[in-house]
Design a protein around this motif. Structure first.
Motif, PDB file in Angstrom:
ATOM      1  N   ARG A 123      17.483  17.315 -36.403  1.00 54.01           N
ATOM      2  CA  ARG A 123      16.405  17.526 -37.379  1.00 54.01           C
ATOM      3  C   ARG A 123      16.390  16.367 -38.370  1.00 54.01           C
ATOM      4  NH1 ARG A 123      13.960  22.205 -36.792  1.00 54.01           N
ATOM      5  NH2 ARG A 123      15.021  23.927 -35.718  1.00 54.01           N
ATOM      6  N   TRP A 124      15.202  15.803 -38.563  1.00 57.57           N
ATOM      7  CA  TRP A 124      15.025  14.621 -39.404  1.00 57.57           C
ATOM      8  C   TRP A 124      14.158  14.966 -40.611  1.00 57.57           C
ATOM      9  CZ3 TRP A 124      16.067   9.300 -37.563  1.00 57.57           C
ATOM     10  CH2 TRP A 124      16.772   9.284 -36.356  1.00 57.57           C
ATOM     11  N   SER A 125      14.477  14.332 -41.735  1.00 59.52           N
ATOM     12  CA  SER A 125      13.669  14.466 -42.946  1.00 59.52           C
ATOM     13  C   SER A 125      13.323  13.079 -43.470  1.00 59.52           C
ATOM     14  CB  SER A 125      14.414  15.254 -44.030  1.00 59.52           C
ATOM     15  OG  SER A 125      14.638  16.589 -43.619  1.00 59.52           O
ATOM     16  N   LEU A 126      12.074  12.910 -43.835  1.00 58.31           N
ATOM     17  CA  LEU A 126      11.584  11.647 -44.398  1.00 58.31           C
ATOM     18  C   LEU A 126      11.115  11.905 -45.809  1.00 58.31           C
ATOM     19  CD1 LEU A 126       9.089   9.170 -42.712  1.00 58.31           C
ATOM     20  CD2 LEU A 126       8.672  10.011 -45.018  1.00 58.31           C
ATOM     21  N   LYS A 127      11.594  11.116 -46.757  1.00 63.57           N
ATOM     22  CA  LYS A 127      11.137  11.188 -48.137  1.00 63.57           C
ATOM     23  C   LYS A 127      10.976   9.777 -48.667  1.00 63.57           C
ATOM     24  CE  LYS A 127      13.231  15.669 -49.363  1.00 63.57           C
ATOM     25  NZ  LYS A 127      14.129  16.381 -50.312  1.00 63.57           N
ATOM     26  N   TYR A 128       9.759   9.490 -49.162  1.00 58.59           N
ATOM     27  CA  TYR A 128       9.514   8.138 -49.665  1.00 58.59           C
ATOM     28  C   TYR A 128       8.272   8.160 -50.541  1.00 58.59           C
ATOM     29  CZ  TYR A 128      10.120   3.082 -49.516  1.00 58.59           C
ATOM     30  OH  TYR A 128      10.393   1.764 -49.845  1.00 58.59           O
ATOM     31  N   ASN A 129       8.278   7.303 -51.555  1.00 60.95           N
ATOM     32  CA  ASN A 129       7.114   7.172 -52.422  1.00 60.95           C
ATOM     33  C   ASN A 129       6.308   5.960 -51.980  1.00 60.95           C
ATOM     34  OD1 ASN A 129       5.782   5.850 -55.016  1.00 60.95           O
ATOM     35  ND2 ASN A 129       5.923   8.053 -55.377  1.00 60.95           N
ATOM     36  N   ALA A 130       5.064   6.199 -51.590  1.00 63.34           N
ATOM     37  CA  ALA A 130       4.207   5.119 -51.122  1.00 63.34           C
ATOM     38  C   ALA A 130       2.752   5.506 -51.318  1.00 63.34           C
ATOM     39  CB  ALA A 130       4.479   4.815 -49.655  1.00 63.34           C
ATOM     40  N   ARG A 133       1.909   8.312 -53.669  1.00 63.78           N
ATOM     41  CA  ARG A 133       2.248   9.697 -53.317  1.00 63.78           C
ATOM     42  C   ARG A 133       3.739   9.821 -53.022  1.00 63.78           C
ATOM     43  NH1 ARG A 133      -2.161  12.855 -51.541  1.00 63.78           N
ATOM     44  NH2 ARG A 133      -4.133  11.722 -51.385  1.00 63.78           N
ATOM     45  N   ASP A 134       4.274  11.007 -53.255  1.00 61.96           N
ATOM     46  CA  ASP A 134       5.628  11.336 -52.811  1.00 61.96           C
ATOM     47  C   ASP A 134       5.496  11.947 -51.410  1.00 61.96           C
ATOM     48  OD1 ASP A 134       6.478  12.394 -56.138  1.00 61.96           O
ATOM     49  OD2 ASP A 134       7.023  10.520 -55.125  1.00 61.96           O
ATOM     50  N   LEU A 135       5.851  11.169 -50.421  1.00 64.95           N
ATOM     51  CA  LEU A 135       5.664  11.592 -49.039  1.00 64.95           C
ATOM     52  C   LEU A 135       6.900  12.331 -48.536  1.00 64.95           C
ATOM     53  CD1 LEU A 135       4.110   8.289 -47.634  1.00 64.95           C
ATOM     54  CD2 LEU A 135       2.909  10.305 -48.525  1.00 64.95           C
ATOM     55  N   GLU A 136       6.681  13.460 -47.891  1.00 67.21           N
ATOM     56  CA  GLU A 136       7.772  14.232 -47.290  1.00 67.21           C
ATOM     57  C   GLU A 136       7.307  14.757 -45.931  1.00 67.21           C
ATOM     58  OE1 GLU A 136       9.636  17.230 -49.599  1.00 67.21           O
ATOM     59  OE2 GLU A 136       9.808  16.008 -51.428  1.00 67.21           O
ATOM     60  N   PHE A 137       8.050  14.415 -44.887  1.00 64.35           N
ATOM     61  CA  PHE A 137       7.762  14.898 -43.538  1.00 64.35           C
ATOM     62  C   PHE A 137       9.079  15.258 -42.861  1.00 64.35           C
ATOM     63  CE2 PHE A 137       4.333  11.876 -44.501  1.00 64.35           C
ATOM     64  CZ  PHE A 137       3.219  12.679 -44.290  1.00 64.35           C
ATOM     65  N   SER A 138       8.999  16.106 -41.857  1.00 66.12           N
ATOM     66  CA  SER A 138      10.190  16.477 -41.098  1.00 66.12           C
ATOM     67  C   SER A 138       9.800  16.687 -39.647  1.00 66.12           C
ATOM     68  CB  SER A 138      10.847  17.741 -41.668  1.00 66.12           C
ATOM     69  OG  SER A 138       9.951  18.840 -41.594  1.00 66.12           O
ATOM     70  N   TRP A 139      10.784  16.610 -38.751  1.00 66.10           N
ATOM     71  CA  TRP A 139      10.527  16.837 -37.334  1.00 66.10           C
ATOM     72  C   TRP A 139      11.830  17.128 -36.600  1.00 66.10           C
ATOM     73  CZ3 TRP A 139      10.177  12.169 -39.841  1.00 66.10           C
ATOM     74  CH2 TRP A 139      11.042  11.156 -39.422  1.00 66.10           C
TER      75      TRP A 139
END
Length: 225
Positions: A123-130, A133-139
């Motif tokens: 399980r992966w989590s992505l968090k980054y400000n770009a 926006r504060d971007l958050e995705f998972s997969w």
């Protein structure tokens, strides 16, 4: 797709009425300029529209079209970066195979957790400000069968759609070339900035490989367990 099913019916000869002949004439195909603005290309992330519900009379026949509906078509993008790293190819391969260590060098990956009962899944989590926006995705990703010291590849099973591969090429006894390719579906949230997303991510992946090179050198110095 499943093949179309053909259905045949058999009737007694007395029940067969004479066939009515319909004459079909060739009609020219309208030029592209006359096509509806709702036509689309799946590679441009535009939309597909169905005709609105209406009845059109053609002599004694009436055709009825379907209600108008908009179906979003997501765009896929590819990013590839490569870098020569001054560690043996086996070290680079083993270092990248350590998925839970990836957040230590990839800027936008916040966590990777391997499933205990299914080690090929993670399980992966992505968090980054770009892009303001504060971007958050998972997969959830599956690691496909790797080729030792040559290739590691994966694909997502749920969550943010993505797939990719990292390939290793020997450049000598103490160095190798690492090539990383990532393919992803542009999230609907970032569709307005899709054209800027690809170079932005390519820059992030390049920075990640630079940090990976430093991490691999440290990884090489760690005693084997």
């Amino acid at each position: 797709m499943s093949p179309s099913a053909a259905v045949f019916s058999v009737y007694p000869s007395s029940a067969i009425e004479p066939l009515r002949t319909t004459r079909i004439t060739d009609r020219p195909v309208p030029p592209p300029s006359s096509l509806s603005s709702a036509s689309f290309s799946p590679f441009l992330g535009t939309t597909l529209r169905r005709a609105s519900h209406r009845s059109i009379n053609h002599g004694s026949s009436t055709w009825t079209s379907m209600p108008r509906r908009t179906i979003p078509l997501m765009e896929w993008q590819d990013c590839t970066v490569k870098m020569e790293i001054d560690v043996p190819i086996s070290v680079a391969y083993n270092c990248y195979l350590d998925r839970e260590a990836i957040p230590r060098w990839m800027p936008f990956i916040s966590s990777v957790k391997i499933l205990e009962d299914k080690p090929e899944l993670s399980r992966w989590s992505l968090k980054y400000n770009a892009f303001g926006r504060d971007l958050e995705f998972s997969w959830l990703a599956r690691n496909m069968q790797p080729i030792r010291n040559q290739k590691i590849h994966w694909r997502s099973l749920e969550g943010l759609p993505n797939r990719g591969a990292v390939r290793f090429f020997p450049k000598g006894s103490s160095s190798c070339l690492v090539e990383l390719t990532v393919s992803y579906e542009v999230p609907q949230l970032l569709a307005p900035v899709a054209s800027a997303l690809q170079p932005f991510l390519q820059n992030l992946l390049g920075r990640g490989l630079e940090r990976f090179a430093n991490f691999a050198r440290t990884y090489q110095q760690q005693p084997e367990t």
